[in-house]
Design a protein around this motif. Structure first.
Motif, PDB file in Angstrom:
ATOM      1  N   GLY B  89       0.745  -1.098  -0.151  1.00  0.00           N
ATOM      2  CA  GLY B  89       0.077   0.081  -0.044  1.00  0.00           C
ATOM      3  C   GLY B  89       0.828   1.293  -0.110  1.00  0.00           C
ATOM      4  O   GLY B  89       1.942   1.521  -0.414  1.00  0.00           O
ATOM      5  N   TRP B  90       0.276   2.334   0.439  1.00  0.00           N
ATOM      6  CA  TRP B  90       0.844   3.646   0.350  1.00  0.00           C
ATOM      7  C   TRP B  90       1.663   3.871   1.659  1.00  0.00           C
ATOM      8  O   TRP B  90       1.218   3.273   2.692  1.00  0.00           O
ATOM      9  CB  TRP B  90      -0.217   4.818   0.151  1.00  0.00           C
ATOM     10  CG  TRP B  90      -0.896   4.615  -1.061  1.00  0.00           C
ATOM     11  CD1 TRP B  90      -1.839   3.635  -1.467  1.00  0.00           C
ATOM     12  CD2 TRP B  90      -0.513   5.436  -2.254  1.00  0.00           C
ATOM     13  NE1 TRP B  90      -2.376   3.999  -2.716  1.00  0.00           N
ATOM     14  CE2 TRP B  90      -1.251   4.964  -3.292  1.00  0.00           C
ATOM     15  CE3 TRP B  90       0.229   6.334  -2.557  1.00  0.00           C
ATOM     16  CZ2 TRP B  90      -1.399   5.557  -4.379  1.00  0.00           C
ATOM     17  CZ3 TRP B  90       0.462   6.974  -3.724  1.00  0.00           C
ATOM     18  CH2 TRP B  90      -0.380   6.561  -4.812  1.00  0.00           C
ATOM     19  N   GLU B  91       2.737   4.691   1.634  1.00  0.00           N
ATOM     20  CA  GLU B  91       3.566   4.936   2.730  1.00  0.00           C
ATOM     21  C   GLU B  91       3.857   6.211   2.707  1.00  0.00           C
ATOM     22  O   GLU B  91       4.169   6.773   1.460  1.00  0.00           O
ATOM     23  CB  GLU B  91       4.691   3.986   2.876  1.00  0.00           C
ATOM     24  CG  GLU B  91       5.674   4.203   1.717  1.00  0.00           C
ATOM     25  CD  GLU B  91       6.570   3.109   1.902  1.00  0.00           C
ATOM     26  OE1 GLU B  91       7.696   3.377   2.414  1.00  0.00           O
ATOM     27  OE2 GLU B  91       6.676   1.907   1.749  1.00  0.00           O
ATOM     28  N   SER B  92       3.831   7.150   3.678  1.00  0.00           N
ATOM     29  CA  SER B  92       4.105   8.495   3.829  1.00  0.00           C
ATOM     30  C   SER B  92       5.868   8.369   3.469  1.00  0.00           C
ATOM     31  O   SER B  92       6.751   7.765   4.187  1.00  0.00           O
ATOM     32  CB  SER B  92       3.836   9.247   4.967  1.00  0.00           C
ATOM     33  OG  SER B  92       4.766   8.820   5.943  1.00  0.00           O
ATOM     34  N   ARG B 143      11.200   8.899  -2.762  1.00  0.00           N
ATOM     35  CA  ARG B 143      11.164   8.491  -1.600  1.00  0.00           C
ATOM     36  C   ARG B 143      12.202   9.609  -0.559  1.00  0.00           C
ATOM     37  O   ARG B 143      11.662   9.848   0.527  1.00  0.00           O
ATOM     38  CB  ARG B 143      11.693   7.104  -1.468  1.00  0.00           C
ATOM     39  CG  ARG B 143      11.555   6.479   0.001  1.00  0.00           C
ATOM     40  CD  ARG B 143      12.271   5.149   0.206  1.00  0.00           C
ATOM     41  NE  ARG B 143      11.614   4.266  -0.843  1.00  0.00           N
ATOM     42  CZ  ARG B 143      10.365   3.506  -0.611  1.00  0.00           C
ATOM     43  NH1 ARG B 143       9.960   3.474   0.630  1.00  0.00           N
ATOM     44  NH2 ARG B 143       9.927   2.613  -1.532  1.00  0.00           N
ATOM     45  N   VAL B 385      -6.422  10.446  -7.242  1.00  0.00           N
ATOM     46  CA  VAL B 385      -6.468  10.721  -5.899  1.00  0.00           C
ATOM     47  C   VAL B 385      -7.505  11.855  -5.655  1.00  0.00           C
ATOM     48  O   VAL B 385      -7.702  12.702  -6.806  1.00  0.00           O
ATOM     49  CB  VAL B 385      -5.133  11.167  -5.264  1.00  0.00           C
ATOM     50  CG1 VAL B 385      -4.102   9.725  -5.626  1.00  0.00           C
ATOM     51  CG2 VAL B 385      -4.476  12.118  -6.226  1.00  0.00           C
ATOM     52  N   VAL B 394      -7.822   7.148  -2.208  1.00  0.00           N
ATOM     53  CA  VAL B 394      -7.205   6.865  -3.719  1.00  0.00           C
ATOM     54  C   VAL B 394      -8.057   5.712  -4.230  1.00  0.00           C
ATOM     55  O   VAL B 394      -8.670   4.859  -3.568  1.00  0.00           O
ATOM     56  CB  VAL B 394      -5.818   6.032  -3.263  1.00  0.00           C
ATOM     57  CG1 VAL B 394      -5.254   5.300  -4.497  1.00  0.00           C
ATOM     58  CG2 VAL B 394      -4.944   7.105  -2.783  1.00  0.00           C
ATOM     59  N   LEU B 427      -0.387  13.482  -8.464  1.00  0.00           N
ATOM     60  CA  LEU B 427      -0.449  11.940  -8.398  1.00  0.00           C
ATOM     61  C   LEU B 427       0.673  12.022  -9.764  1.00  0.00           C
ATOM     62  O   LEU B 427       0.441  12.550 -10.947  1.00  0.00           O
ATOM     63  CB  LEU B 427      -1.545  11.312  -8.749  1.00  0.00           C
ATOM     64  CG  LEU B 427      -1.306   9.526  -8.911  1.00  0.00           C
ATOM     65  CD1 LEU B 427      -1.148   9.370  -7.496  1.00  0.00           C
ATOM     66  CD2 LEU B 427      -2.884   9.406  -9.164  1.00  0.00           C
ATOM     67  N   ALA B 436       2.475  10.380  -4.349  1.00  0.00           N
ATOM     68  CA  ALA B 436       1.218  11.376  -4.251  1.00  0.00           C
ATOM     69  C   ALA B 436       1.692  12.338  -3.528  1.00  0.00           C
ATOM     70  O   ALA B 436       2.301  12.190  -2.384  1.00  0.00           O
ATOM     71  CB  ALA B 436      -0.024  10.801  -3.629  1.00  0.00           C
ATOM     72  N   TRP B 453       3.131  10.880  -0.364  1.00  0.00           N
ATOM     73  CA  TRP B 453       3.042   9.412  -0.084  1.00  0.00           C
ATOM     74  C   TRP B 453       3.682   8.688  -1.274  1.00  0.00           C
ATOM     75  O   TRP B 453       3.524   9.132  -2.575  1.00  0.00           O
ATOM     76  CB  TRP B 453       1.429   9.077   0.034  1.00  0.00           C
ATOM     77  CG  TRP B 453       0.840   9.792   1.201  1.00  0.00           C
ATOM     78  CD1 TRP B 453       0.548   9.363   2.381  1.00  0.00           C
ATOM     79  CD2 TRP B 453       0.152  11.197   1.129  1.00  0.00           C
ATOM     80  NE1 TRP B 453      -0.256  10.083   3.010  1.00  0.00           N
ATOM     81  CE2 TRP B 453      -0.365  11.257   2.277  1.00  0.00           C
ATOM     82  CE3 TRP B 453       0.102  12.152   0.097  1.00  0.00           C
ATOM     83  CZ2 TRP B 453      -1.178  12.543   2.541  1.00  0.00           C
ATOM     84  CZ3 TRP B 453      -0.662  13.130   0.533  1.00  0.00           C
ATOM     85  CH2 TRP B 453      -1.239  13.228   1.668  1.00  0.00           C
ATOM     86  N   LEU B 454       4.005   7.242  -1.102  1.00  0.00           N
ATOM     87  CA  LEU B 454       4.650   6.779  -2.124  1.00  0.00           C
ATOM     88  C   LEU B 454       4.012   4.955  -1.957  1.00  0.00           C
ATOM     89  O   LEU B 454       3.865   4.651  -1.073  1.00  0.00           O
ATOM     90  CB  LEU B 454       5.992   6.523  -2.090  1.00  0.00           C
ATOM     91  CG  LEU B 454       6.669   5.729  -3.011  1.00  0.00           C
ATOM     92  CD1 LEU B 454       6.804   6.644  -4.379  1.00  0.00           C
ATOM     93  CD2 LEU B 454       8.196   5.487  -2.580  1.00  0.00           C
ATOM     94  N   ARG B 455       3.580   4.910  -3.269  1.00  0.00           N
ATOM     95  CA  ARG B 455       3.164   3.340  -3.334  1.00  0.00           C
ATOM     96  C   ARG B 455       4.457   2.630  -4.112  1.00  0.00           C
ATOM     97  O   ARG B 455       4.389   2.990  -5.364  1.00  0.00           O
ATOM     98  CB  ARG B 455       1.795   3.079  -3.971  1.00  0.00           C
ATOM     99  CG  ARG B 455       1.320   1.773  -3.776  1.00  0.00           C
ATOM    100  CD  ARG B 455      -0.084   1.352  -4.604  1.00  0.00           C
ATOM    101  NE  ARG B 455       0.170   1.473  -5.982  1.00  0.00           N
ATOM    102  CZ  ARG B 455      -0.685   1.285  -6.973  1.00  0.00           C
ATOM    103  NH1 ARG B 455      -1.927   1.069  -6.276  1.00  0.00           N
ATOM    104  NH2 ARG B 455      -0.578   1.267  -7.971  1.00  0.00           N
TER     105      ARG B 455
END
Lengths: 175, 777
Positions: B89-92, B143, B385, B394, B427, B436, B453-455
């Motif tokens: 999933g997404w992480e900050s 990142r 988004v 999302v 995005l 994002a 945020w990054l997926r």
């Protein structure tokens, strides 16, 4: 101008009727005040929403104030005269693309628009005093309360604002 | 006596109060919006939430997950959190990188150049009345981020020292010697005067030179670059307020304010995308006008059309280039008379005509008010988004149409506590995955601060085929009862039941003539229909069948006994019904089968004749010939059996043949059977000929059902077999410019061949039974 007695009875009634009534009665004027200081309806709405959201978040306390309407105006004029706040409010408005005020609010006449543009050219505290005076027809005491300063200080800001406005608008200066 | 300033102020105040008195205090649920803004996120986590990103006190990213799956820890405020590091999933990301010394920064635009991710925006010091400065952040992967030193960004020095200046968007320009980044923005002075600004960077964003695009008061909100140049959009100050405006540049350094052709009704252009050599922009406009505008040069703009436009007001916040070479736009629609807003995704192949990209149309799932802010494609489909009922969300559509909520959070926890709100605004695909960018508003000052945020990317990104160029075309297909109009690039088709359509087997069922579609209708009569209003065909004339004329906007109406030699007459009319050649008797025993610029191709008992109806004279005779195709001054024909194909010049008109060749002779390629008579189609420019081939040489082929498709370069004589046995034997359709060929496939899709790039793709366009086929722009 509203007489102080009228203002007092009005505020008591506002506190008693709760946030919803407070919002319904005040949001138009607060949005107008924000417009006077920003010149953008979407940004004005965003700032007014933010001010009311803060009031709602702490309504138990704010609603018990003697003048919750002054409190929400204090927040509004402080938010509206922050350029950063204005830029981010515009950014949100662009993402949201909320045009409803554009569609429902008729543009001001050129004279009116020129007047508020001149107000926005004033230094921050002068602009706040002028907006409260002319957009809201507030008494000097009310302006001082909202600006959080002594009445004499508010008077000095307003005098300086009027002097500069007379120059900018090429009209007779204050007496 | 009243002070004149007070009198002026009183009038201005009265005007303002009069205007604000007209505001509906709870239009579109404004009060509910206030409560949501006030309440989030200190209330309970939304039950439907799947993922929520939070910052811990020390800035470590946590993922909140409320569906119980995955490793869980107890988070602050009693929430259930999923530890950072989950790869699904997404992480900050970014942490404090977007913070200035005092904690405030905004990111408006982001772009990737040679693997470096560059974000642009503004920085406001303490966020109060400190001067706002343009800011840039860079990352090698999306990142880990670092801020570009302020002294590497030209901010105009004294000229803009008192102004709030920021960058609003950035694009990358591919050129010899390496990419150039071009950023745009504006400076706002205390007087409200805005000055448009632009910056260029030739070192992947490490340093920036300031350019002022001209002596025009205005603002720049977005920039896009295509092969044709760079276009920036925003607004310019006019006498009666701001008006949408565009600026063009070939290098990002020298800008020209475009004459605002077509933009008079807009107030501000806020987003632009470039694909091929076409631009599309989203605009803020009053009333019910279109929210999308398109341009081929960045100077002259036309409103685009949303073919299945939902009722209500469109708010399109962003347009982007799609992987297939077309465009995507996202935003919201506010239903008429209702409250709130519904998310909206639109797709277009050419920027001119748009359709909703959702199945069923209009369905973007959510709990309440939805607004989509950006969209892009990843390996699994489309990702968007935005905000749903105040929560950042999302959405994903694996097939590009069926949308579902993929991740959702009711806000971001800021360092100082839970009173924070968040939104996802931009995005972008970056080397490390999907990035994002958004903002979080945090107490005590509630100033927006940029977050990311990054997926993480899967391995699927490797080996992706570059997208095909957009065709910018629609296909018009007919069956016995329906006319189907399909946007090729958007892969969206819409069918219309037409009583005027007819069965039967005439030589031509459907043809584009000028901007209209002519079709074979009931009783053999010929009808014409506007592809933009296909519900209302009109009869062009009595006939038994029609033939496309050599002139683009005309047809020959043949009246007689179809397929017989008795009493055939014909006349030529324009698609407007104007008769250009009066009724003529066809020579006895002949059947009109095609038209070239030199005359009518007649099928006779002896072969083919080319007959000039004006002079009533046979100008060419091809004994034993069978008709294959006609176009311009070229006739394609063959002898029986049809193993050898001739492309023969008729008359003196221009053809695709070399000047020393009058008759191109083409053998069926090895492995194929024969050319198929009556199953050829010349490109409008005469350069190419598409012909069906039998697969008779294939012992496993089914005779009569398996066919191939060949494209012949008439000029060179080269034969290119596109599909060995997967294409029904016509109909085929060429684009008006002769670049693209379309053919329905046996599998239910459409084969699209790009003669310019010699590339063939099969698109998932369901045209069902196709008797006639044509293209329109």
């Amino acid at each position: 101008m509203l007489a102080d007695k009228e203002e007092t009875s009005e505020s008591a009634a506002l506190s008693a009727r709760g946030f919803e009534a407070f919002y319904a009665e005040q949001v138009r004027a607060v949005t107008g005040l924000a417009y006077a200081l920003t010149g953008s309806w979407p940004a004005a709405e965003d700032l007014a929403q933010e001010a009311f959201a803060r009031a709602y978040r702490d309504w138990r306390r704010v609603g018990a104030f003697h003048r919750p309407d002054s409190w929400v105006r204090t927040v509004t004029v402080n938010l509206a005269t922050s350029r950063w706040r204005r830029i981010t409010a515009e950014g949100r408005a662009l993402a949201r693309l909320d045009r409803r005020h554009r569609d429902v609010v008729e543009p001001l006449d050129p004279d009116g628009e020129a007047f508020w543009r001149a107000v926005r050219r004033l230094p921050r505290r002068q602009a706040q005093a002028a907006a409260l005076r002319y957009a809201e027809d507030r008494s000097l005491a009310a302006i001082a309360e909202i600006m959080g300063c002594a009445e004499g200080t508010a008077k000095a800001h307003l005098h300086a604002a009027r002097t500069r406005l007379a120059e900018l608008l090429h009209v007779g200066g204050p007496r | 006596m009243t002070d004149p300033l007070d009198a002026l102020g009183a009038r201005a105040g009265a005007q303002l109060r009069q205007r604000t008195d007209a505001i509906d205090t709870d239009e579109h649920g404004a009060l509910a919006g206030v409560r949501r803004r006030a309440a989030r996120p200190s209330g309970a986590v939304t039950a439907a939430a799947v993922l929520l990103l939070v910052f811990s006190v020390v800035g470590v990213a946590w993922l909140v997950r409320v569906d119980g799956a995955g490793p869980v820890d107890a988070g602050r405020d009693g929430r259930t959190v999923l530890g950072a590091g989950a790869d699904d999933g997404w992480e900050s990301v970014a942490g404090d990188a977007f913070r200035s010394t005092e904690g405030v920064g905004t990111v408006r635009g982001v772009e990737v150049a040679e693997g470096t991710v560059v974000a642009v925006g503004g920085d406001a010091g303490n966020g109060h009345d400190g001067t706002v400065r343009p800011s840039v952040w860079r990352s090698a992967d999306g990142r880990e981020w670092e801020r570009v030193d302020a002294d590497r960004i030209d901010d105009g020095g004294e000229a803009f020292a008192a102004a709030a200046a920021l960058m609003t968007d950035v694009t990358v320009v591919v050129r010899e010697g390496g990419p150039r980044l071009v950023a745009v923005g504006h400076a706002t002075f205390l007087s409200d005067r805005r000055v448009p600004l632009a910056w260029v960077s030739d070192d992947l964003g490490a340093s920036w030179a300031l350019v002022e695009p001209g002596d025009v008061a205005g603002r720049l909100e977005a920039v896009g670059a295509s092969r044709a140049g760079i276009v920036a959009v925003g607004s310019a100050e006019a006498e009666d307020g701001a008006v949408g405006a565009s600026w063009v540049s070939s290098d990002g350094e020298r800008w020209e304010r475009a004459t605002p052709a077509g933009l008079a009704d807009t107030d501000l252009l806020i987003s632009i995308a470039a694909a091929g050599e076409r631009y599309t922009a989203t605009a803020i406009v009053g009333g019910e006008e279109p929210a999308l505008w398109t341009s081929s040069d960045g100077r002259s703009w036309q409103p685009a059309r949303v073919r299945d436009r939902p009722a209500g007001r469109l708010f399109l916040s962003r347009v982007t280039a799609a992987d297939d070479g077309g465009f995507l736009a996202v935003g919201a629609v506010e239903p008429p008379g209702g409250t709130g807003a519904d998310g909206l995704v639109l797709r277009s192949g050419n920027g001119r005509t748009w359709r909703q990209a959702a199945d069923p149309v209009g369905a973007i799932p959510g709990d309440g008010v939805q607004r989509l802010h950006d969209i892009t494609a990843d390996d699994d489909g489309l990702v968007a988004v935005g905000v749903d009922d105040g929560d950042p969300v999302v959405w994903e559509a694996r097939d590009g149409r069926a949308w579902e909520v993929a991740a959702r959070g009711d806000g971001l926890l800021a360092e100082s506590g839970p009173d924070a709100t968040a939104a996802m605004n931009r995005l972008l695909r970056v080397p490390a995955g999907l990035l994002a960018i958004g903002s979080v508003t945090e107490p005590p000052e509630h100033l927006d601060r940029a977050v990311a945020w990054l997926r993480p990317a899967g391995e699927r990104t490797a080996g992706r085929m570059p997208p095909p160029d957009p065709t910018g075309l629609r296909l018009v297909a007919s069956s016995d009862t329906q006319l189907t109009i399909a946007d090729v690039d958007a892969a969206i088709a819409e069918s219309f039941d037409l009583d005027e359509l007819s069965g039967g087997d005439p030589a031509f069922r459907l043809a584009r003539r000028g901007n209209a579609i002519v079709f074979y209708g009931t009783g053999g009569d010929t009808y014409v229909v506007d592809p933009d209003g296909p519900e209302q065909p009109r009869k062009l004339g009595d006939s038994t069948y029609f033939l496309p004329s050599a002139d683009d906007d005309r047809v020959w109406l043949v009246d007689g006994a179809a397929g017989s030699s008795a009493e055939n007459r014909l006349r030529e009319v324009t698609v407007d019904g104007e008769e250009t050649v009066g009724s003529r008797d066809v020579p006895g025993g002949a059947i009109p089968t095609g038209a070239v610029s030199g005359g009518i191709v007649l099928s006779t008992a002896e072969g083919l004749d080319v007959w000039d109806p004006a002079a009533d004279d046979v100008v060419a005779r091809l004994p034993g010939g069978q008709f294959v195709a006609a176009g311009g001054s070229l006739l394609a024909w063959c002898e029986n059996p049809c193993a050898t194909l001739h492309a023969t010049a008729i008359g003196s008109g221009d053809t695709g043949l070399p000047s020393d060749v009058d008759d191109r002779v083409l053998e069926a390629p090895d492995g194929a059977g024969e050319w198929v008579p009556h199953r050829g189609e010349f490109a409008p420019d005469g350069r190419h000929l598409a012909v069906a081939l039998t697969a008779a040489a294939d012992p496993f082929a089914s005779p009569g059902t398996d066919y191939g498709l060949a494209v012949i370069d008439v000029t060179s004589g080269d034969v290119r077999v596109l599909d060995e046995a997967g294409v029904p034997p016509g109909p085929f359709a060429w684009s008006p410019d002769g670049r693209w060929l379309f053919a329905p496939t046996a599998g239910g899709g459409v084969l699209v061949h790009d003669t310019e790039r010699d590339r063939t793709d099969v698109r998932a366009l369901e045209l069902r039974t196709v008797h006639g086929l044509a293209t329109v722009e």
